[in-house]
Design a protein around this motif. Structure first.
Motif, mmCIF file in Angstrom:
data_model
loop_
_atom_site.group_PDB
_atom_site.id
_atom_site.type_symbol
_atom_site.label_atom_id
_atom_site.label_comp_id
_atom_site.label_asym_id
_atom_site.label_seq_id
_atom_site.Cartn_x
_atom_site.Cartn_y
_atom_site.Cartn_z
ATOM 1 N N VAL A 1 0.840 -1.206 0.000
ATOM 2 C CA VAL A 1 0.000 0.000 0.000
ATOM 3 C C VAL A 1 0.872 1.253 0.000
ATOM 4 C CG1 VAL A 1 -1.659 1.334 1.361
ATOM 5 C CG2 VAL A 1 -1.942 -1.155 1.091
ATOM 6 N N ASP A 2 0.561 2.134 -0.900
ATOM 7 C CA ASP A 2 1.217 3.446 -0.938
ATOM 8 C C ASP A 2 0.611 4.302 0.172
ATOM 9 O OD1 ASP A 2 2.198 5.944 -1.435
ATOM 10 O OD2 ASP A 2 1.563 6.028 -3.534
ATOM 11 N N PRO A 3 1.417 4.663 1.190
ATOM 12 C CA PRO A 3 0.848 5.438 2.313
ATOM 13 C C PRO A 3 0.239 6.764 1.857
ATOM 14 C CG PRO A 3 3.091 4.722 2.790
ATOM 15 C CD PRO A 3 2.845 4.430 1.342
ATOM 16 N N ALA A 4 0.688 7.262 0.732
ATOM 17 C CA ALA A 4 0.192 8.566 0.259
ATOM 18 C C ALA A 4 -1.244 8.475 -0.241
ATOM 19 C CB ALA A 4 1.105 9.096 -0.851
ATOM 20 N N THR A 5 -1.644 7.286 -0.716
ATOM 21 C CA THR A 5 -2.975 7.156 -1.304
ATOM 22 C C THR A 5 -3.860 6.141 -0.570
ATOM 23 O OG1 THR A 5 -2.308 5.352 -2.791
ATOM 24 C CG2 THR A 5 -1.987 7.610 -3.600
ATOM 25 N N GLY A 6 -3.224 5.282 0.238
ATOM 26 C CA GLY A 6 -3.984 4.221 0.884
ATOM 27 C C GLY A 6 -4.352 3.084 -0.051
ATOM 28 N N GLU A 7 -3.836 3.126 -1.274
ATOM 29 C CA GLU A 7 -4.115 2.096 -2.285
ATOM 30 C C GLU A 7 -2.815 1.360 -2.635
ATOM 31 O OE1 GLU A 7 -7.093 1.547 -3.795
ATOM 32 O OE2 GLU A 7 -8.111 3.106 -2.614
ATOM 33 N N PRO A 8 -2.924 0.143 -3.169
ATOM 34 C CA PRO A 8 -1.703 -0.516 -3.635
ATOM 35 C C PRO A 8 -1.022 0.320 -4.714
ATOM 36 C CG PRO A 8 -3.527 -2.083 -3.543
ATOM 37 C CD PRO A 8 -4.116 -0.713 -3.334
ATOM 38 N N HIS A 9 0.321 0.279 -4.697
ATOM 39 C CA HIS A 9 1.068 0.994 -5.745
ATOM 40 C C HIS A 9 0.688 0.494 -7.140
ATOM 41 C CE1 HIS A 9 4.102 2.980 -3.179
ATOM 42 N NE2 HIS A 9 4.109 1.879 -2.443
ATOM 43 N N ALA A 10 0.534 -0.820 -7.275
ATOM 44 C CA ALA A 10 0.337 -1.436 -8.599
ATOM 45 C C ALA A 10 1.416 -0.925 -9.564
ATOM 46 C CB ALA A 10 -1.085 -1.207 -9.113
ATOM 47 N N MET A 11 1.044 -0.577 -10.802
ATOM 48 C CA MET A 11 2.062 -0.176 -11.775
ATOM 49 C C MET A 11 2.574 1.245 -11.527
ATOM 50 S SD MET A 11 2.609 -2.887 -13.448
ATOM 51 C CE MET A 11 3.617 -2.387 -14.850
ATOM 52 N N ARG A 12 2.044 1.932 -10.515
ATOM 53 C CA ARG A 12 2.588 3.230 -10.131
ATOM 54 C C ARG A 12 3.834 3.098 -9.269
ATOM 55 N NH1 ARG A 12 -2.693 2.928 -10.478
ATOM 56 N NH2 ARG A 12 -2.869 2.017 -8.397
ATOM 57 N N PHE A 13 4.133 1.876 -8.865
ATOM 58 C CA PHE A 13 5.399 1.633 -8.170
ATOM 59 C C PHE A 13 6.533 2.009 -9.120
ATOM 60 C CE2 PHE A 13 8.807 -0.994 -6.282
ATOM 61 C CZ PHE A 13 8.633 -0.696 -4.943
ATOM 62 N N PRO A 14 7.586 2.650 -8.595
ATOM 63 C CA PRO A 14 8.670 3.055 -9.514
ATOM 64 C C PRO A 14 9.451 1.843 -10.023
ATOM 65 C CG PRO A 14 9.275 3.496 -7.230
ATOM 66 C CD PRO A 14 7.829 3.082 -7.217
ATOM 67 N N VAL A 15 9.870 1.918 -11.290
ATOM 68 C CA VAL A 15 10.734 0.876 -11.834
ATOM 69 C C VAL A 15 12.069 0.916 -11.084
ATOM 70 C CG1 VAL A 15 12.098 0.203 -13.858
ATOM 71 C CG2 VAL A 15 9.657 0.725 -14.092
ATOM 72 N N ILE A 16 12.500 -0.246 -10.646
ATOM 73 C CA ILE A 16 13.718 -0.330 -9.835
ATOM 74 C C ILE A 16 14.798 -1.105 -10.588
ATOM 75 C CG2 ILE A 16 12.618 -0.132 -7.587
ATOM 76 C CD1 ILE A 16 12.661 -3.297 -7.594
ATOM 77 N N THR A 17 15.996 -1.087 -10.037
ATOM 78 C CA THR A 17 17.131 -1.800 -10.622
ATOM 79 C C THR A 17 17.724 -2.729 -9.564
ATOM 80 O OG1 THR A 17 18.720 -0.131 -9.937
ATOM 81 C CG2 THR A 17 17.654 0.200 -12.086
ATOM 82 N N ILE A 18 18.641 -3.575 -10.019
ATOM 83 C CA ILE A 18 19.355 -4.435 -9.071
ATOM 84 C C ILE A 18 20.116 -3.565 -8.060
ATOM 85 C CG2 ILE A 18 21.165 -6.171 -8.840
ATOM 86 C CD1 ILE A 18 18.680 -7.317 -10.154
ATOM 87 N N ALA A 19 20.702 -2.467 -8.536
ATOM 88 C CA ALA A 19 21.428 -1.574 -7.624
ATOM 89 C C ALA A 19 20.481 -0.970 -6.585
ATOM 90 C CB ALA A 19 22.129 -0.463 -8.416
ATOM 91 N N ASP A 20 19.250 -0.667 -6.989
ATOM 92 C CA ASP A 20 18.273 -0.153 -6.022
ATOM 93 C C ASP A 20 17.976 -1.199 -4.942
ATOM 94 O OD1 ASP A 20 17.976 2.313 -7.339
ATOM 95 O OD2 ASP A 20 16.375 1.540 -8.628
ATOM 96 N N MET A 21 17.864 -2.466 -5.351
ATOM 97 C CA MET A 21 17.647 -3.532 -4.361
ATOM 98 C C MET A 21 18.793 -3.558 -3.348
ATOM 99 S SD MET A 21 16.535 -6.696 -6.859
ATOM 100 C CE MET A 21 15.157 -6.574 -8.016
ATOM 101 N N VAL A 22 20.023 -3.384 -3.861
ATOM 102 C CA VAL A 22 21.201 -3.422 -2.991
ATOM 103 C C VAL A 22 21.203 -2.221 -2.052
ATOM 104 C CG1 VAL A 22 23.722 -3.186 -3.023
ATOM 105 C CG2 VAL A 22 22.577 -4.833 -4.545
#
Lengths: 373, 373
Positions: free
Chosen positions: B108-129
């Motif tokens: 859930v996106d705390p800003a909207t109270g809804e799941p991020h779904a495809m509004r979640f930002p695209v991430i990278t392996i480096a972001d995971m790290v």
């Protein structure tokens, strides 16, 4: 029905059959759409049958009527090519189960006036060959100077002398196999599940309203297309290169050229192919195992034939790798059949047999000339 | 939140962030779900981070809460194993973008109270790290005795010393690569297209009514699963063996064992994994290319690190073949980093790193002991 195309003759024939199928059903009437090039000589000794691959068709050397593209094997068949209509009477027919005029799930069942759809009987590679034999009977062709095919066409070519040992003099099998492997079956099953998961598929009854399972068929084609190319070929052709805009979007558009290419392959395929045909033909390929039909012995399948064989594989083909061709050659030698084999080097993987490959042309040309000497 | 599991500690933490992402967006707050095993010693010199693969999770050595199955790497991590909680403080966290408690499209996106779904930002392996580094900061871990991972876990492990050269002493990269190839991207694109073609996907907004894109995700998993196994392994395990009824049905049911196996893989996967997470994580893997992030030079990525490296590949892994590990080893040597490399023999293809492989355990054990000597 017939009309002139570039230099082939576009024809379709309805044969009464019934054709007894491996699965126990009988198919009749049997429609066969085919193209011919050149003319039969007086003693009927110059007939060559070309067998097409999974998504191929009878337009081996004539423009495709819907895409307008040159025939799929214009590099091999045509004036000045190894299979030259000046020398041979060349026949290429659409396999049963397909969708280019031969009986298949999209064709109308005369008994009901409706498309067969999934009520079409499940067929095998041997059934495709038996239908071709019916066509040869119709055309007054007793013996084949040669049967030639690549990929699924090679499966039909290899099956020909096992079913009709007296009707084949020369057999050329390119980038093919004597049986479908577990990995081959697995990739096909992914494609079938993709089609059947498309809500437009509706158990195969999608012909009436034109809402066809394009999305599922497109995914099936994309997955299959990867298996037609080599890893090295994909890297050489696309690598990690980005689309023209040249920067990552950090989104789900086709950023990489290889994504765009694959999507295009899927989308253009659905315009020319029927999803149910894809189901039936992949199923036929999965059932294909020549040894199994001969008590588990591949050699036994070839003991009655007098044909000469030519096997060709490509070093980067991981769909039907060289080891599969070697298995066939060993069996042919065990059966006492004359067989030559060559592995050609190509960066293009399985698709190499359809692409520019002068060595392949030389091999086919030399083998055919050797058979007439 | 925390509760006792078999011997791990089930935990989730909300870190304020914001985490600056490669794509330009910022993620905050950052939820990270993780498991730990063992205890940190006085000087904090015994901490090991385990990184999981595409569809893995934090339950490296504890039972999976929804499937009840043992942790995915119980053969490597646990009492008496090479990574033993008696010796090490072991951490494994769910990567961001995933669906087992860390921030991802299903959370859930705390800003909207809804799941991020495809509004979640695209991430990278480096972001995971970078998210893992935030977790280490939270846990008071300054340096890692070792970071270890296989497949996508290996990508994270290899990225660690490039981003945090002073925080890693030993780095073990198994069955992995320094960049995603065109063929890797192609297979992922097929999976993504299968998901997006599922009408239940609805642009990713399927959380509210529970009608999830199971069919598409299942096809995606089936296609990917073939790449995790070797052709020889599939042949050995299934060959062309039929299901228990032992005769061909000449239909479209799963006649062959390999079909049934693949369908099961697809169906069981959709019960434990979120389709949008599959989209985001495969995208992160496609963007992965360590050299690209360092001016095209893989060696340059490692010039600042003092870590020791251990690379392991499997001879039948065609997803990330041995050549990819060799490229990494050459770059490490060019950078002056100590690196050992071994190619292990296994019939199981890419999946070998998760399966019974005593040689792999010996390699990891020996490398870790050598680092402490």
């Amino acid at each position: 029905m017939s009309d002139d195309s570039r230099f082939g003759l576009r024809r379709q024939v309805r044969l009464s059959g019934p054709l007894a199928l491996d699965g126990g059903a009988a198919l009749g009437p049997v429609d066969i759409a085919y193209e011919t090039y050149g003319a039969m000589n007086a003693d009927g000794s110059n007939v060559i049958l070309i067998c097409h691959a999974l998504t191929g068709d009878q337009y081996v050397a004539s423009d495709h009527p819907s895409t307008g593209k040159p025939g799929w094997w214009w590099r091999m068949v045509g004036p000045g090519k190894p299979v030259d209509p000046a020398d041979y009477f060349i026949i290429c027919s659409n396999v049963i189960g397909s969708c280019m005029g031969s009986s298949g799930p999209a064709s109308v069942d005369p008994a009901t006036g409706e498309p067969h759809a999934m009520r079409f009987p499940v067929i095998t590679i041997a059934d495709m060959v038996r239908a071709q034999a019916l066509l040869l009977d119709h055309l007054g062709v007793d013996r084949l100077c040669a049967v030639i095919g690549g990929s699924m066409g090679g499966m039909q070519a290899l099956t020909w002398p096992t079913l009709f040992p007296d009707r084949v003099e020369n057999c050329i099998v390119i980038a093919s196999t004597a049986r479908h492997s577990a990995q081959n079956i697995a990739f096909h099953e992914v494609g079938r599940q993709a089609i059947m998961a498309d809500p437009n598929w509706r158990g195969g009854d999608y012909y009436a309203d034109g809402r066809v399972p394009s999305a599922g068929l497109s995914v099936a084609r994309m997955a299959a297309h990867i298996t037609y190319l080599s890893e090295a070929g994909l890297t050489e052709k696309f690598g990690r290169r980005l689309q023209a805009r040249a920067t990552k979007t950090f989104g789900f558009d086709a950023d990489f050229q290889v994504e765009s290419y694959l999507r295009h392959q899927g989308l253009s395929f659905v315009e020319r192919f029927d999803a149910n045909s894809y189901l039936f033909i992949t199923r036929a390929m999965d059932y294909y195992d020549i040894a199994e039909d001969h008590g588990g012995s591949l050699a036994r399948a070839f003991t009655a034939t007098k044909a000469r064989f030519c096997l060709v594989s490509f070093d980067t083909d991981w769909l039907y790798p060289t080891t599969e061709s070697r298995i066939i050659v060993h069996a042919l030698h065990a059966a006492g059949a004359p067989a030559s084999f060559v592995e050609l080097s190509s960066p293009f993987g399985h698709d190499a047999f359809l692409l520019e490959c002068p060595e392949l042309n030389r091999v086919v040309d030399g083998f055919l000339k050797g058979g007439r000497a």
